[in-house]
Design an enzyme around this catalytic site. Structure first.
Site, PDB file in Angstrom:
ATOM      1  N   THR A   1       6.092  -5.539  -8.663  1.00  0.00           N
ATOM      2  CA  THR A   1       7.344  -5.492  -7.904  1.00  0.00           C
ATOM      3  C   THR A   1       8.541  -5.822  -8.795  1.00  0.00           C
ATOM      4  O   THR A   1       8.502  -6.754  -9.591  1.00  0.00           O
ATOM      5  CB  THR A   1       7.266  -6.491  -6.723  1.00  0.00           C
TER       6      THR A   1
ATOM      7  N   GLY B   1       0.632   1.402  -4.609  1.00  0.00           N
ATOM      8  CA  GLY B   1      -0.569   0.805  -4.012  1.00  0.00           C
ATOM      9  C   GLY B   1      -1.627   1.862  -3.726  1.00  0.00           C
ATOM     10  O   GLY B   1      -2.810   1.683  -4.042  1.00  0.00           O
TER      11      GLY B   1
ATOM     12  N   ARG C   1      17.456  -2.292 -10.849  1.00  0.00           N
ATOM     13  CA  ARG C   1      16.294  -3.089 -10.436  1.00  0.00           C
ATOM     14  C   ARG C   1      16.761  -4.410  -9.836  1.00  0.00           C
ATOM     15  O   ARG C   1      16.161  -4.945  -8.917  1.00  0.00           O
ATOM     16  CB  ARG C   1      15.385  -3.344 -11.636  1.00  0.00           C
TER      17      ARG C   1
ATOM     18  N   HIS D   1      11.645  -6.004 -18.748  1.00  0.00           N
ATOM     19  CA  HIS D   1      11.501  -4.628 -18.278  1.00  0.00           C
ATOM     20  C   HIS D   1      12.891  -4.145 -17.906  1.00  0.00           C
ATOM     21  O   HIS D   1      13.582  -4.782 -17.150  1.00  0.00           O
ATOM     22  CB  HIS D   1      10.593  -4.619 -17.049  1.00  0.00           C
TER      23      HIS D   1
ATOM     24  N   ALA E   1       0.842  -1.210   0.000  1.00  0.00           N
ATOM     25  CA  ALA E   1       0.000   0.000   0.000  1.00  0.00           C
ATOM     26  C   ALA E   1       0.871   1.253   0.000  1.00  0.00           C
ATOM     27  O   ALA E   1       0.529   2.264   0.587  1.00  0.00           O
ATOM     28  CB  ALA E   1      -0.927  -0.021   1.213  1.00  0.00           C
ATOM     29  N   GLY E   2       2.022   1.141  -0.655  1.00  0.00           N
ATOM     30  CA  GLY E   2       2.939   2.286  -0.720  1.00  0.00           C
ATOM     31  C   GLY E   2       2.502   3.275  -1.788  1.00  0.00           C
ATOM     32  O   GLY E   2       1.303   3.526  -1.970  1.00  0.00           O
ATOM     33  N   MET E   3       3.476   3.819  -2.507  1.00  0.00           N
ATOM     34  CA  MET E   3       3.170   4.875  -3.485  1.00  0.00           C
ATOM     35  C   MET E   3       2.309   4.348  -4.634  1.00  0.00           C
ATOM     36  O   MET E   3       1.320   4.982  -5.009  1.00  0.00           O
ATOM     37  CB  MET E   3       4.473   5.482  -4.035  1.00  0.00           C
TER      38      MET E   3
ATOM     39  N   ARG F   1       5.491   5.188 -22.022  1.00  0.00           N
ATOM     40  CA  ARG F   1       6.611   6.153 -22.021  1.00  0.00           C
ATOM     41  C   ARG F   1       7.048   6.437 -23.460  1.00  0.00           C
ATOM     42  O   ARG F   1       7.259   7.590 -23.848  1.00  0.00           O
ATOM     43  CB  ARG F   1       7.782   5.565 -21.216  1.00  0.00           C
TER      44      ARG F   1
HETATM   45  P1  A3D Z   1       6.745   1.722  -1.834  1.00  0.00           P
HETATM   46  O1  A3D Z   1       6.084   3.047  -1.793  1.00  0.00           O
HETATM   47  O2  A3D Z   1       7.977   1.526  -1.007  1.00  0.00           O
HETATM   48  O3  A3D Z   1       5.662   0.609  -1.455  1.00  0.00           O
HETATM   49  C1  A3D Z   1       5.997  -0.707  -1.238  1.00  0.00           C
HETATM   50  C2  A3D Z   1       5.191  -1.167  -0.044  1.00  0.00           C
HETATM   51  O4  A3D Z   1       5.394  -2.567   0.131  1.00  0.00           O
HETATM   52  C3  A3D Z   1       5.580  -0.486   1.270  1.00  0.00           C
HETATM   53  O5  A3D Z   1       4.454   0.191   1.813  1.00  0.00           O
HETATM   54  C4  A3D Z   1       6.015  -1.656   2.163  1.00  0.00           C
HETATM   55  O6  A3D Z   1       5.636  -1.496   3.522  1.00  0.00           O
HETATM   56  C5  A3D Z   1       5.288  -2.808   1.514  1.00  0.00           C
HETATM   57  N1  A3D Z   1       5.835  -4.121   1.834  1.00  0.00           N
HETATM   58  C6  A3D Z   1       7.126  -4.484   2.039  1.00  0.00           C
HETATM   59  N2  A3D Z   1       7.195  -5.794   2.326  1.00  0.00           N
HETATM   60  C7  A3D Z   1       5.921  -6.263   2.299  1.00  0.00           C
HETATM   61  C8  A3D Z   1       5.329  -7.537   2.520  1.00  0.00           C
HETATM   62  N3  A3D Z   1       6.082  -8.592   2.834  1.00  0.00           N
HETATM   63  N4  A3D Z   1       3.996  -7.652   2.398  1.00  0.00           N
HETATM   64  C9  A3D Z   1       3.221  -6.572   2.093  1.00  0.00           C
HETATM   65  N5  A3D Z   1       3.722  -5.356   1.884  1.00  0.00           N
HETATM   66  C10 A3D Z   1       5.044  -5.197   1.994  1.00  0.00           C
HETATM   67  O7  A3D Z   1       7.148   1.332  -3.353  1.00  0.00           O
HETATM   68  P2  A3D Z   1       6.344   1.679  -4.694  1.00  0.00           P
HETATM   69  O8  A3D Z   1       4.903   1.504  -4.455  1.00  0.00           O
HETATM   70  O9  A3D Z   1       6.864   2.950  -5.249  1.00  0.00           O
HETATM   71  O10 A3D Z   1       6.919   0.511  -5.641  1.00  0.00           O
HETATM   72  C11 A3D Z   1       6.565  -0.836  -5.402  1.00  0.00           C
HETATM   73  C12 A3D Z   1       7.360  -1.788  -6.298  1.00  0.00           C
HETATM   74  O11 A3D Z   1       7.036  -1.551  -7.662  1.00  0.00           O
HETATM   75  C13 A3D Z   1       8.880  -1.658  -6.194  1.00  0.00           C
HETATM   76  O12 A3D Z   1       9.476  -2.949  -6.200  1.00  0.00           O
HETATM   77  C14 A3D Z   1       9.249  -0.913  -7.475  1.00  0.00           C
HETATM   78  O13 A3D Z   1      10.577  -1.171  -7.886  1.00  0.00           O
HETATM   79  C15 A3D Z   1       8.243  -1.490  -8.423  1.00  0.00           C
HETATM   80  N6  A3D Z   1       7.994  -0.725  -9.649  1.00  0.00           N
HETATM   81  C16 A3D Z   1       7.846  -1.433 -10.801  1.00  0.00           C
HETATM   82  C17 A3D Z   1       7.601  -0.777 -11.983  1.00  0.00           C
HETATM   83  C18 A3D Z   1       7.439  -1.552 -13.248  1.00  0.00           C
HETATM   84  O14 A3D Z   1       7.216  -0.993 -14.296  1.00  0.00           O
HETATM   85  C19 A3D Z   1       7.546  -3.010 -13.222  1.00  0.00           C
HETATM   86  C20 A3D Z   1       7.496   0.625 -12.013  1.00  0.00           C
HETATM   87  C21 A3D Z   1       7.648   1.317 -10.823  1.00  0.00           C
HETATM   88  C22 A3D Z   1       7.905   0.634  -9.631  1.00  0.00           C
END
Ligand code: A3D
Length: 320
Positions: free
Chosen positions: A120, A15, A89, A176, A11-13, A152
């Protein structure tokens, strides 16, 4: 008809943005799951309070208990850690592999019939791991990358041609990351392939090469600018498009990381290719004939995914 249920694991950025979009589009009720106590409930409450203003009807719930994702129709996984400036990554591999194990088991126990979209990173390895740990059929587990990468690419092309982004289509293959393969011959403005547009004097090959390069490094550019974390608006929008294709049986043709069983000469790997998403999940893998240059570039990308997966498997063994 009961509302659909969308579970967002992480539920981070991304989520939080997914929850906002899903509620605004009234895709269904939303469960925000995160290991961080309180935070998902806070986001759910905040978003719920946008409902009366925006006029959407969706229940939003935040939780740290996997039982709350029971019966979800769609699960979108962003749990883990994002990149920091200077990180690739692949640096995320070990931490996020452990996270995929917990998430995969949570999905298996609570919503084995869901359509699962992994975001992820490192994406191509994490979607593979999530499928392994969840035990779901391959057609129900996909990775989001191609929709974002091609968005993009489309954005940069539209800017260069000074036309609406709506009229630009783009074709991106492969893993990716820096080895992804944007294919100009299949990228168009209202059906006119980019090489024809170059002949028409709309742009030059050099400018196209620069755009391809910028697209490949598109995620890193945003990581550098943000200084903390990685892109989240466009990644969330891209995953929502995939979720809608499934929930509404739209049969959209979208580039996604899908499990290949011989297509494009690849067997047993998740790699970005065009697929059809409908009510049965991945309904078709679209296999096109690639020219020699695209084939060679695609192979480089596949080799990078293979390498990542080998690293993933050996970490998984060492964790046992
Ligand atoms: P962020 O805002 O850090 O959110 C990730 C969330 O995951 C945090 O709130 C954590 O508390 C939570 N978390 C950690 N471990 C667990 C667990 N075991 N169970 C449940 N929740 C957990 O990151 P974000 O939302 O910016 O990015 C999330 C992921 O997406 C990262 O791995 C990025 O690298 C990836 N991402 C992928 C793309 C693609 O195009 C594939 C693009 C942008 C980001």
């Amino acid at each position: 008809m009961a509302r659909k249920k969308i579970a967002l694991v992480g539920a981070g950025m991304i989520g939080g943005t997914l929850a906002h979009l899903a509620a605004m589009k009234e895709m269904g009720d939303v469960v925000l799951f995160d290991i961080a106590e309180g935070m998902p409930a806070g986001k759910a409450l905040d978003l719920s309070q946008a409902g009366p203003v925006e006029g959407f009807d969706a229940q939003l719930k935040g939780t740290s208990d996997y039982k709350d994702i029971a019966g979800a129709d769609v699960v979108i996984v962003t749990a883990g850690v994002p990149r920091k400036p200077g990180m690739s990554r692949d640096d995320l591999l070990e931490i996020n592999l452990k996270v995929m194990k917990a998430v995969g088991e949570g999905i298996k126990a609570n919503c084995p019939d869901a359509f699962v979209i992994c975001i992820t990173n490192p994406l191509d390895a994490m979607v593979w791991a999530l499928r392994e740990f969840s035990g779901l059929p391959h057609n129900k587990v996909v990775g989001m990358a191609g929709v974002l990468d091609s968005a993009r690419f489309r954005h940069f092309l539209a800017e260069e041609f000074d036309v609406s982004m709506e009229d630009v289509t783009a074709f991106v293959l492969g893993g990716h990351g820096d080895t992804m393969v944007p294919i100009l011959e299949y990228s168009t403005v209202a059906g006119i392939p980019v090489p024809d547009l170059i002949k028409m004097g709309w742009s030059t090959q050099e400018k196209m090469d620069a755009i391809v390069d910028r697209t490949r490094k598109g995620g890193g550019e945003i990581v550098q600018l943000l200084g903390n974390g990685s892109a989240y608006y466009a990644p969330a929008t891209s995953a929502i498009q995939m979720a809608e294709a499934y929930l509404k049986d739209k049969k959209r043709v979208l580039p996604c990381a899908a499990h290949l069983t011989g297509q494009y000469g690849v067997d047993g790997l998740y790699v970005g290719v065009p697929i059809v998403i409908g009510a049965n999940g991945v309904e078709r893998i679209v296999e096109i004939d690639l020219d020699e240059k695209a084939k060679a570039n695609f192979q480089v990308s596949v080799d990078a995914v293979k390498e990542l997966l080998e690293a993933c498997k050996s970490i998984d063994e060492s964790l046992k």
